[in-house]
Design a protein around this motif. Structure first.
Motif, mmCIF file in Angstrom:
data_model
loop_
_atom_site.group_PDB
_atom_site.id
_atom_site.type_symbol
_atom_site.label_atom_id
_atom_site.label_comp_id
_atom_site.label_asym_id
_atom_site.label_seq_id
_atom_site.Cartn_x
_atom_site.Cartn_y
_atom_site.Cartn_z
ATOM 1 N N TYR A 69 0.874 -1.179 0.000
ATOM 2 C CA TYR A 69 0.000 0.000 0.000
ATOM 3 C C TYR A 69 0.909 1.226 0.000
ATOM 4 O O TYR A 69 1.730 1.398 0.901
ATOM 5 C CB TYR A 69 -0.892 0.002 1.241
ATOM 6 C CG TYR A 69 -1.627 1.309 1.489
ATOM 7 C CD1 TYR A 69 -2.712 1.679 0.704
ATOM 8 C CD2 TYR A 69 -1.230 2.164 2.512
ATOM 9 C CE1 TYR A 69 -3.381 2.882 0.940
ATOM 10 C CE2 TYR A 69 -1.888 3.356 2.754
ATOM 11 C CZ TYR A 69 -2.968 3.709 1.962
ATOM 12 O OH TYR A 69 -3.615 4.899 2.206
ATOM 13 N N ILE A 70 0.771 2.071 -1.035
ATOM 14 C CA ILE A 70 1.626 3.253 -1.181
ATOM 15 C C ILE A 70 0.856 4.506 -0.771
ATOM 16 O O ILE A 70 -0.180 4.817 -1.355
ATOM 17 C CB ILE A 70 2.127 3.408 -2.634
ATOM 18 C CG1 ILE A 70 2.978 2.200 -3.040
ATOM 19 C CG2 ILE A 70 2.915 4.706 -2.799
ATOM 20 C CD1 ILE A 70 3.460 2.239 -4.487
ATOM 21 N N ALA A 71 1.388 5.217 0.225
ATOM 22 C CA ALA A 71 0.788 6.485 0.659
ATOM 23 C C ALA A 71 1.872 7.543 0.847
ATOM 24 O O ALA A 71 1.834 8.342 1.775
ATOM 25 C CB ALA A 71 -0.008 6.296 1.939
ATOM 26 N N SER A 72 2.832 7.520 -0.055
ATOM 27 C CA SER A 72 3.882 8.549 -0.068
ATOM 28 C C SER A 72 3.343 9.784 -0.791
ATOM 29 O O SER A 72 2.238 9.747 -1.349
ATOM 30 C CB SER A 72 5.103 7.991 -0.802
ATOM 31 O OG SER A 72 4.725 7.516 -2.089
ATOM 32 N N PRO A 73 4.097 10.896 -0.822
ATOM 33 C CA PRO A 73 3.640 12.043 -1.626
ATOM 34 C C PRO A 73 3.388 11.647 -3.081
ATOM 35 O O PRO A 73 4.069 10.767 -3.624
ATOM 36 C CB PRO A 73 4.808 13.026 -1.500
ATOM 37 C CG PRO A 73 5.420 12.706 -0.172
ATOM 38 C CD PRO A 73 5.304 11.209 -0.050
ATOM 39 N N SER A 75 4.072 12.661 -5.979
ATOM 40 C CA SER A 75 5.144 12.674 -6.974
ATOM 41 C C SER A 75 6.014 11.419 -6.933
ATOM 42 O O SER A 75 6.754 11.142 -7.880
ATOM 43 C CB SER A 75 6.023 13.917 -6.786
ATOM 44 O OG SER A 75 6.518 13.965 -5.456
ATOM 45 N N PHE A 76 5.936 10.643 -5.851
ATOM 46 C CA PHE A 76 6.733 9.417 -5.726
ATOM 47 C C PHE A 76 5.976 8.159 -6.161
ATOM 48 O O PHE A 76 6.571 7.091 -6.299
ATOM 49 C CB PHE A 76 7.202 9.210 -4.276
ATOM 50 C CG PHE A 76 8.109 10.284 -3.759
ATOM 51 C CD1 PHE A 76 9.248 10.660 -4.456
ATOM 52 C CD2 PHE A 76 7.830 10.928 -2.551
ATOM 53 C CE1 PHE A 76 10.089 11.650 -3.969
ATOM 54 C CE2 PHE A 76 8.655 11.930 -2.065
ATOM 55 C CZ PHE A 76 9.793 12.287 -2.770
ATOM 56 N N SER A 99 1.091 11.474 -10.946
ATOM 57 C CA SER A 99 1.129 12.921 -11.178
ATOM 58 C C SER A 99 0.425 13.315 -12.463
ATOM 59 O O SER A 99 -0.101 14.423 -12.579
ATOM 60 C CB SER A 99 2.577 13.412 -11.260
ATOM 61 O OG SER A 99 3.257 13.197 -10.046
ATOM 62 N N ASN A 100 0.431 12.397 -13.454
ATOM 63 C CA ASN A 100 -0.119 12.708 -14.774
ATOM 64 C C ASN A 100 -0.393 11.411 -15.530
ATOM 65 O O ASN A 100 -0.073 10.318 -15.046
ATOM 66 C CB ASN A 100 0.850 13.610 -15.553
ATOM 67 C CG ASN A 100 2.275 13.073 -15.551
ATOM 68 O OD1 ASN A 100 2.502 11.890 -15.782
ATOM 69 N ND2 ASN A 100 3.240 13.935 -15.259
ATOM 70 N N THR A 101 -0.950 11.537 -16.733
ATOM 71 C CA THR A 101 -1.337 10.343 -17.498
ATOM 72 C C THR A 101 -0.120 9.552 -17.983
ATOM 73 O O THR A 101 -0.176 8.331 -18.077
ATOM 74 C CB THR A 101 -2.216 10.713 -18.709
ATOM 75 O OG1 THR A 101 -1.555 11.725 -19.476
ATOM 76 C CG2 THR A 101 -3.572 11.217 -18.283
ATOM 77 N N PRO A 325 6.782 19.648 -11.411
ATOM 78 C CA PRO A 325 8.078 19.170 -11.904
ATOM 79 C C PRO A 325 7.960 17.802 -12.591
ATOM 80 O O PRO A 325 8.674 17.530 -13.565
ATOM 81 C CB PRO A 325 8.924 19.074 -10.633
ATOM 82 C CG PRO A 325 8.334 20.111 -9.717
ATOM 83 C CD PRO A 325 6.861 20.087 -9.998
ATOM 84 N N ALA A 326 7.041 16.972 -12.124
ATOM 85 C CA ALA A 326 6.843 15.620 -12.697
ATOM 86 C C ALA A 326 6.361 15.662 -14.143
ATOM 87 O O ALA A 326 6.463 14.654 -14.860
ATOM 88 C CB ALA A 326 5.834 14.843 -11.842
ATOM 89 N N ASP A 327 5.820 16.796 -14.587
ATOM 90 C CA ASP A 327 5.318 16.899 -15.965
ATOM 91 C C ASP A 327 6.447 17.064 -16.975
ATOM 92 O O ASP A 327 6.235 16.857 -18.163
ATOM 93 C CB ASP A 327 4.383 18.114 -16.104
ATOM 94 C CG ASP A 327 3.164 18.012 -15.192
ATOM 95 O OD1 ASP A 327 2.704 16.882 -14.954
ATOM 96 O OD2 ASP A 327 2.668 19.060 -14.737
ATOM 97 N N LYS A 328 7.616 17.455 -16.504
ATOM 98 C CA LYS A 328 8.696 17.790 -17.446
ATOM 99 C C LYS A 328 9.493 16.565 -17.850
ATOM 100 O O LYS A 328 9.708 15.679 -17.064
ATOM 101 C CB LYS A 328 9.634 18.829 -16.800
ATOM 102 C CG LYS A 328 8.908 20.142 -16.513
ATOM 103 C CD LYS A 328 9.877 21.199 -15.977
ATOM 104 C CE LYS A 328 9.174 22.552 -15.818
ATOM 105 N NZ LYS A 328 8.416 22.634 -14.573
#
Length: 328
Positions: A69-73, A75-76, A99-101, A325-328
């Motif tokens: 089970y992942i509950a980190s921020p 972006s991770f 963060s995005n598709t 930042p994750a979009d770049k």
């Protein structure tokens, strides 16, 4: 078959998930991950886990774990999930799943490649009262509008106003009102009505680079949807599905506990279902049953529903200038 779990994240949401999942008979908590050994041991003691990890690679390789089970921020999520799935671990990932598709597509490909379950931990759509909405929506006739409101003043906003930018208001972690709160309005809409033809989004931007609140109008051709969400104000109004014969009134779109139909002729029908378990129990149960049955995705919290919701969020972000930042 018992499913051996590990968790990523030592926050309150992870504690709530563990508490809820322990109500599922085939759940067993084996391990917890934290970046520091001290925090990992402290959290493991609190929640009753026998193993601790400070290396994700070591945890991914461990035979003592079936699922994570992942509950980190936010972006991770993608990087962590893909690493775990590449080592054969099933992943239940807190919403928003990515963060995005682009990240989500990569996660889905990893799940298929490794023959494991990947599911977004969206509790709302698996609750008994959401199922009641699905079962009874035909009674209100032709649906003409879906309206969902979730506005909850964040306890972290006071710190933000005093100059301390916590994770919730930091774009580096792919956060903000739409990602954190708006998704609760959008995901149920997608499960009920599918993908909209077009959207029009508005956001109130904060100086940190995330949205504090916003609204989206979505066009479905013969109906529309209106969603409102906020982390900087409260709202006290219910959500509603309006049909030509009546409307379904939902007390809280994120965790519905009272649902009724008000018909045009004045009749009121209470369709509320009793919810005997913790709200997060139902997502844990669904996920565990998928693993046990050898299925690879949930029919409700499906890859398609997650992708469609993320696509709407991404369109809204593009329209309103929310960039991570994750979009770049």
């Amino acid at each position: 078959m018992m499913i051996k779990f590990a968790t990523i994240g030592t926050n309150w949401i992870t504690q709530e998930f563990i508490k809820a999942a322990k109500e599922v008979s085939d759940f067993i908590l084996t391990a917890v991950y934290s970046r520091t050994e001290e925090k990992a041991k402290e959290f493991a003691e609190k929640v009753g886990a026998s193993l601790t990890f400070t290396s994700l690679e070591e945890m991914a390789k461990s035979d003592a774990i079936d699922a994570v089970y992942i509950a980190s921020p936010n972006s991770f999520h993608a990087e962590q999930a893909i690493l775990l799935m590449n080592h054969g671990k099933h992943v239940l990932c807190e919403k928003p799943i990515a963060s995005n598709t682009a990240e989500l597509q990569a996660m889905i490909e990893a799940a298929k490649r490794n023959n494991v379950v990947l599911m977004e931990a969206m509790k709302t759509t698996l609750l008994p009262n959401f199922q009641a909405i699905r079962d009874h929506v035909h009674k209100i006739g032709k649906v003409r509008r879906y309206f969902a409101s979730y506005c909850q003043y964040s306890s972290r906003y006071d710190a933000y106003k005093q100059g301390t930018i916590l994770n919730a208001f930091n774009p580096a972690f792919s956060n903000g009102a739409l990602m954190d709160i708006g998704i609760y309005c959008l995901y149920p809409m997608v499960v009920l009505f599918g993908k909209p033809l077009s959207i029009k989004a508005n956001s109130t931007m904060l100086e940190s680079g995330v949205d504090g609140e916003g609204s989206i109008i979505l066009d479905y051709g013969d109906m529309d949807a209106v969603v409102m969400y906020s982390k900087i104000t409260n709202s006290y109004i219910p959500s509603e599905i309006q049909g030509e014969n009546g409307s379904i009134i939902i007390d809280a779109i994120h965790t519905p506990t009272k649902v009724e139909i008000r018909y045009r002729d004045g009749r009121v029908e209470d369709i509320t279902q009793s919810q005997t378990h913790h709200p997060m129990y139902y997502e844990a149960k669904e996920f565990i049953e998928l693993i046990q049955m050898g299925k690879k995705e949930s029919e409700t919290n499906s890859h398609y529903h997650s992708l469609t919701t993320m696509d709407i969020i991404e369109q809204a972000r593009k329209q309103t200038g929310i960039i991570f930042p994750a979009d770049k």
